[in-house]
Design a protein around this motif. Structure first.
Motif, PDB file in Angstrom:
ATOM      1  N   THR A 190       0.840  -1.187   0.000  1.00 25.51           N
ATOM      2  CA  THR A 190       0.000   0.000   0.000  1.00 25.51           C
ATOM      3  C   THR A 190       0.880   1.244   0.000  1.00 25.51           C
ATOM      4  OG1 THR A 190      -1.667  -1.179   1.293  1.00 25.51           O
ATOM      5  CG2 THR A 190      -1.825   1.223   1.247  1.00 25.51           C
ATOM      6  N   ARG A 210      -1.956  -1.048  -3.883  1.00 28.02           N
ATOM      7  CA  ARG A 210      -3.076  -0.281  -3.351  1.00 28.02           C
ATOM      8  C   ARG A 210      -2.635   1.155  -3.109  1.00 28.02           C
ATOM      9  NH1 ARG A 210      -5.386  -4.619   0.928  1.00 28.02           N
ATOM     10  NH2 ARG A 210      -3.503  -3.977   2.018  1.00 28.02           N
ATOM     11  N   THR A 240      -8.193   5.079  -3.352  1.00 30.81           N
ATOM     12  CA  THR A 240      -9.036   5.532  -2.253  1.00 30.81           C
ATOM     13  C   THR A 240      -8.719   7.004  -2.015  1.00 30.81           C
ATOM     14  OG1 THR A 240      -9.056   3.340  -1.242  1.00 30.81           O
ATOM     15  CG2 THR A 240      -9.597   5.201   0.185  1.00 30.81           C
ATOM     16  N   ILE A 269     -12.221   4.898   6.068  1.00 25.16           N
ATOM     17  CA  ILE A 269     -11.669   3.766   5.311  1.00 25.16           C
ATOM     18  C   ILE A 269     -12.541   2.517   5.515  1.00 25.16           C
ATOM     19  CG2 ILE A 269      -9.716   2.174   5.147  1.00 25.16           C
ATOM     20  CD1 ILE A 269      -7.894   4.556   5.679  1.00 25.16           C
ATOM     21  N   THR A 270     -12.972   2.317   6.724  1.00 26.31           N
ATOM     22  CA  THR A 270     -13.834   1.170   7.006  1.00 26.31           C
ATOM     23  C   THR A 270     -15.133   1.266   6.195  1.00 26.31           C
ATOM     24  OG1 THR A 270     -12.910   1.152   9.231  1.00 26.31           O
ATOM     25  CG2 THR A 270     -14.863  -0.192   8.858  1.00 26.31           C
ATOM     26  N   HIS A 287     -15.588   3.094   3.468  1.00 27.99           N
ATOM     27  CA  HIS A 287     -15.261   3.129   2.044  1.00 27.99           C
ATOM     28  C   HIS A 287     -15.127   1.726   1.471  1.00 27.99           C
ATOM     29  CE1 HIS A 287     -13.741   5.395  -1.419  1.00 27.99           C
ATOM     30  NE2 HIS A 287     -12.965   4.366  -1.637  1.00 27.99           N
ATOM     31  N   HIS A 288     -14.587   0.829   2.283  1.00 28.31           N
ATOM     32  CA  HIS A 288     -14.366  -0.521   1.778  1.00 28.31           C
ATOM     33  C   HIS A 288     -15.436  -1.470   2.272  1.00 28.31           C
ATOM     34  CE1 HIS A 288     -10.648   0.328  -0.298  1.00 28.31           C
ATOM     35  NE2 HIS A 288     -10.445   1.216   0.648  1.00 28.31           N
ATOM     36  N   GLU A 311     -15.101  -3.451   5.333  1.00 28.27           N
ATOM     37  CA  GLU A 311     -13.874  -4.233   5.455  1.00 28.27           C
ATOM     38  C   GLU A 311     -12.677  -3.281   5.508  1.00 28.27           C
ATOM     39  OE1 GLU A 311     -11.963  -7.743   3.153  1.00 28.27           O
ATOM     40  OE2 GLU A 311     -13.969  -7.383   2.397  1.00 28.27           O
ATOM     41  N   ALA A 332      -9.739  -2.732   4.696  1.00 27.78           N
ATOM     42  CA  ALA A 332      -8.698  -3.383   3.901  1.00 27.78           C
ATOM     43  C   ALA A 332      -7.296  -2.840   4.172  1.00 27.78           C
ATOM     44  CB  ALA A 332      -9.018  -3.227   2.417  1.00 27.78           C
ATOM     45  N   PHE A 333      -7.205  -1.537   4.392  1.00 27.54           N
ATOM     46  CA  PHE A 333      -5.874  -0.945   4.499  1.00 27.54           C
ATOM     47  C   PHE A 333      -5.379  -0.849   5.935  1.00 27.54           C
ATOM     48  CE2 PHE A 333      -7.803   1.015   0.729  1.00 27.54           C
ATOM     49  CZ  PHE A 333      -6.928   0.523  -0.217  1.00 27.54           C
TER      50      PHE A 333
END
Lengths: 425, 425
Positions: A133, A156, A179, B410-411, B413-414, B417, B419-420
């Motif tokens: 990432t 990513r 993102t 982020i949670t 957005h995915h 999940e 992811a990052f």
């Protein structure tokens, strides 16, 4: 890789290539790291083609001056960056009364800006390091560059952009699949958040100047300029300045060429800011080496930087080349972007127009001469900022498909003067 | 110039280079003219570098295969066109199960499309002929190309575009300073009005296919593809098809290379249309040589052509190379443009995505094999059509500059999940 190491631009501490990730701890903001090259072992004193120059139509023709593993070829062929056109813009030069004005058109990089060079090297290193990432803060172009390179390689990508990033730049980032973190606040706030988050979650951080590979990637633009001019240094190179990292990157390339014996002297580096985001100019004007953060509110989003990330080294670069930092009035930027586009056919983003806007002042103050050979670095594609540059222009009205309707339209369009239609037409 | 003449593609009548301006009068629509070259006198049988190939980083490296006056150099250095990247897109190829898929990225021409090649040659000829005003009808890219080249050289420019041209393309035209005539109706209506007006007021008309230099300018893309592959012909070349003029232009380049003895066989030319603008495909399917105009209403504005201007020659080109014409469902175009961008980092305009969308069908119908070497010609810059490709995407929401806010974002957005963010983060 034994030809390379790092040296801190502040305290001159040295580091092995793999021994440090971002910055030296010698000062509050982190001393920026500059690549140290063993020029003798790289073949200094011999022609570029006999030593490091490769026959590849991208910035990777200079990869032997970059600390990358030769075998890692996938990242650099995934989306070729660089080897952009340099040419003499005679119509523009004539308008400005300049004998030899060249454009280095960095807008023709794959995601539309010079920032692709930095992102390409950072992504190559990320793959070498096994990172998955990559994150960056950016006023727009660097984010697009990272997002594009990550799309091409499968890494990513998180990009941190200021709240007021133009809609078209946001859409570009989303299109690449990154993102997009649109941070409440300005570029400087986005920088802070991206650094904190990268530290917290272990992402590889591409941030301009903090990641030392950014300037090193950009140096390939300087090497290309020299090669395209037949290894003859121009008198001056003009660039828009926000963080100062492009200035530093170009300087790094010119220094490499001088040290390798390919040129005899460095071109003067001329950095241009908007007077509405002039932190580096103000430091230069004071004659110091330290930059005091200021308010930044220019329409030229790519250089709307209040707290330049590479100020110290940028000031050094300008001083060391007998260059100068200057500003242009904020109000001249958009009109100059339009004028430049109409003189050259090169669609300018606002930031790319500041160098052109500065030429009259630079002439007046004798920082340049009319007979000198000058290169303006056109940093970003105007398609990204058409809404800004063409704001307020009336949308073309619809014309009925008849010659009579057309005749009236043209007559109206040219203020009563039927320029294109012969009088008897 | 004694190496060149014109031959009508319909009736085979021949003309001296300067004896005819646009088309042959042998058929209602005007027989399209094809350049006749004296290959023997141009050095057929010898290597490109020993005969016509020049060491210039633009399409003008092939200018000895073009009927231009050598001394007229100002127009071609004013805004260098061509010599765009060709490279193997391995990530994309792997996704599609294709061994050797190359991208020729024509979006990196100065105004963002392959059309720059046609406009550059037309503008060079206009200057040679002493013309002061050049006009064209266009769905957008050709107009931008002409407007940009005219800006760089100082010619006056009128562009006739369909009423529904995307706002960003209209803004680009205005930025170059062209007079934009937005015609009530579609591309075909714009073509009619531009022809009538050019005849009425004596402007030089660049219209695709009507002006014979358009296809000849585009042939340089084919010559570059071959040179970039080491003068080894690929198995197939895929292009989006509207007027058919790009197909014809590429064919012209491949034929030149074959006649000069630089390659042993022609690549198969594969043309792709939207099923919502499929006039050429329908003619191909019927097996005839005549094209019947149809309705055209595709989101891919660059190929939204109901009455193709170069249909007859395009059908010939596909047939002569054992190629094929095919279509893709209109509904797949925008999703494919997005997917392509995320696989390559190359921002696709909708028209440029049709070739990629067609690959599964072409494989299924055995028009291509997985182990073949294929080139997709990426014709236009996606920055021009971001509003179309990203329509309906939510604008990135603003995130407060704290790690907690970022973690939630982020949670979300995915899709729940993170992811990052490592589980313990």
């Amino acid at each position: 890789m034994e030809h390379f190491g790092w040296v801190c631009s502040r305290c001159s501490a040295t580091f092995g290539l793999a021994d440090i990730r971002y910055t030296c701890g010698c000062c509050p903001h982190g001393g920026r790291l500059t690549l140290a090259l063993d020029y003798q072992r790289l073949g200094a004193g011999h022609a570029p083609g006999d030593t490091v120059l490769l026959d590849e139509p991208s910035m990777w023709r200079y990869r032997r001056l970059l600390p990358v593993t030769e075998s890692l070829s996938t990242s650099w062929v995934a989306l070729p960056v660089g080897w952009t056109p340099l040419y003499r813009a005679d119509k523009l030069g004539k308008q400005l009364g300049l004998a030899e004005l060249f454009i280095k058109n960095e807008a023709l990089n794959p995601t539309g800006s010079l920032k692709d060079r930095a992102s390409a090297l950072v992504v190559a290193k990320a793959m070498e390091l096994g990172e998955r990432t990559v994150a960056t803060a950016s006023s727009g172009n660097a984010a697009a560059a990272l997002a594009g390179l990550c799309a091409a390689t499968g890494l990513r990508c998180l990009v941190f952009v200021p709240e007021r990033t133009p809609a078209s730049k946001l859409a570009q980032l989303a299109a690449y699949g990154a993102t997009v973190v649109r941070v409440r606040g300005d570029y400087d706030t986005a920088v802070e958040l991206s650094l904190a988050a990268s530290a917290e979650w272990g992402w590889y951080c591409r941030n301009t100047a903090v990641n030392p590979y950014t300037a090193e990637g950009k140096k390939t633009a300087a090497l290309e300029i020299l090669e395209q001019l037949g290894w003859k240094s121009p008198d001056a190179v003009l660039v828009p300045v926000g963080d100062g990292n492009i200035l530093v990157g170009l300087y790094r390339g010119f220094v490499d060429a001088l040290a390798m014996g390919w040129i005899n002297q460095l071109p003067r580096l001329i950095g241009v800011q908007s007077d509405a985001a002039a932190a580096l100019y103000e430091a230069w004007h004071r004659g110091g080496t330290e930059v005091v953060p200021t308010r930044a509110a220019t329409v030229a989003d790519s250089i709307s930087v209040g707290n330049p990330q590479d100020g110290y080294r940028a000031l050094q670069a300008v001083r060391d080349t007998n260059g100068v930092l200057t500003t242009v009035p904020e109000s001249e930027i958009v009109p100059t972007a339009r004028w430049f586009t109409q003189q050259t056919g090169v669609l300018a983003e606002p930031a790319s127009a500041v160098t052109v806007a500065a030429l009259p002042r630079l002439l007046r103050e004798r920082h340049i001469r009319r007979d000198e050979r000058m290169v303006i670095v056109h940093t970003g594609h105007g398609l990204k900022t058409l809404d800004v540059v063409m704001a307020g222009s009336p949308r073309a009205r619809v014309v009925e498909p008849t010659l009579d309707a057309l005749r009236s339209f043209i007559t109206d369009h040219h203020g009563g003067e039927p320029a294109f239609v012969p009088a008897n037409g």
